[in-house]
Enzyme design. Structure first.
Site, short mmCIF file in Angstrom:
data_model
loop_
_atom_site.label_atom_id
_atom_site.label_comp_id
_atom_site.label_asym_id
_atom_site.label_seq_id
_atom_site.Cartn_x
_atom_site.Cartn_y
_atom_site.Cartn_z
NE ARG A 87 -115.82 18.63 6.59
CZ ARG A 87 -115.76 19.46 7.63
NH1 ARG A 87 -116.38 19.13 8.77
NH2 ARG A 87 -115.10 20.60 7.55
CE LYS A 131 -121.60 18.92 11.39
NZ LYS A 131 -122.43 18.84 10.17
#
Length: 291
Positions: free
Chosen positions: A264, A230
């Protein structure tokens, strides 16, 4: 128990049970042409199946299937999202009957079709933007991810977002959504909460959530973290998406140590090794380090 809502024990999704101390690795399959990470590498049906097969072989407990890019991009109708996800979920269910299948969607209409096709979990990363989503999870007796997006509408980015205490805000929001879901009929043992790094947050907020993740785990609800590659990792290390694996693995390990139960990820093999190492370290803590 808080406000009459029972806290879950083991997390139960599909036919799987994940007790406390057990980390579930969730592999990402993007049925989109414009993913920030793979740029459409698994948009084609066969390519997505190959990627899912590989993820399962490398240790994924859960496969998360998404049909819409999280951020800005071309508008995708519910009908198109269903076309991208539902047939794939049905095929994945047939190929891997024991794997937990997650549908990454904020739309109740899409979630209903995915659950009917074999999904075991609805991964709502937009904090109940569609209030009927929890009702779908209850109707099909599937799991639900309750997340925090700082009040943002789906597929929007934050602008000068501020919190008095981001961890407290996240904990209050996801706890409320989890308790609402239970009230609507979702089993407590099927609920997961997600602080949703980078959604409605800047880099400082995402780092603070990681450092203090134990406070969210202390609510008693199983915590999912979706930090893989991210922007907050890229900004912290000043690296592009292709060079964020080391930062991702470090963040996953810290998250697992602080109590995250579901991770995840894009690179299942690296994540599996990282969280299994954390589990071994936790198991030997207080035993003088002997194994």
């Amino acid at each position: 128990m808080t406000d009459g809502v029972p806290r879950p024990g083991p997390l139960r999704l599909g036919g799987r049970e994940f007790p406390a101390g057990c980390h579930a690795v969730m592999g990402v399959i993007n049925r989109t042409p414009d993913s920030f990470y793979d740029r459409g590498a698994t948009f084609a049906f066969d390519a997505a199946l190959r990627a899912a097969d590989t993820a399962v072989q490398r240790g994924a407990d859960i496969i998360d299937v998404g049909g819409v890019k999280a951020g800005y991009g071309e508008h995708v109708t519910a009908r198109e999202e269903i076309r991208r996800t539902v047939p794939f979920i049905a095929e994945l269910r047939a190929r891997h009957p024991d794997v937990v299948i997650s549908a990454d969607t904020w739309r109740a209409e899409v979630a209903s079709e995915c659950a009917a096709a074999g999904a075991d979990l609805v991964n709502d990363t937009w904090a109940g933007a569609d209030p009927d989503l929890a009702r779908v999870a209850a109707e099909y007796d599937v799991g639900l991810v309750c997340s925090h997006s700082g009040g943002l509408a789906p597929r929007t980015d934050p602008h000068r977002v501020a919190y008095t205490d981001v961890v407290a805000d996240v904990a209050a929001t996801v706890t409320h959504l989890a308790e609402r879901a239970v009230a609507l009929g979702v089993r407590a043992e099927r609920i997961v909460v997600d602080p949703t790094h980078d959604f409605g947050k800047n880099t400082y907020h995402s780092l603070e959530l990681t450092r203090r993740l134990g406070e969210l785990a202390a609510t008693g609800w199983p915590v999912l973290v979706a930090v893989s590659n991210k922007d907050f990792i890229g900004e912290t290390l000043d690296v592009p998406v292709a060079d964020r694996l080391a930062g991702t693995v470090a963040t996953l390990a810290i998250s697992a140590w602080e109590g995250a139960r579901v991770l995840r990820v894009h690179d299942v093999a690296a994540a599996r090794l990282a969280v299994d190492t954390v589990a071994e370290l936790a198991a030997t803590e207080g035993k003088g380090g002997s194994v």
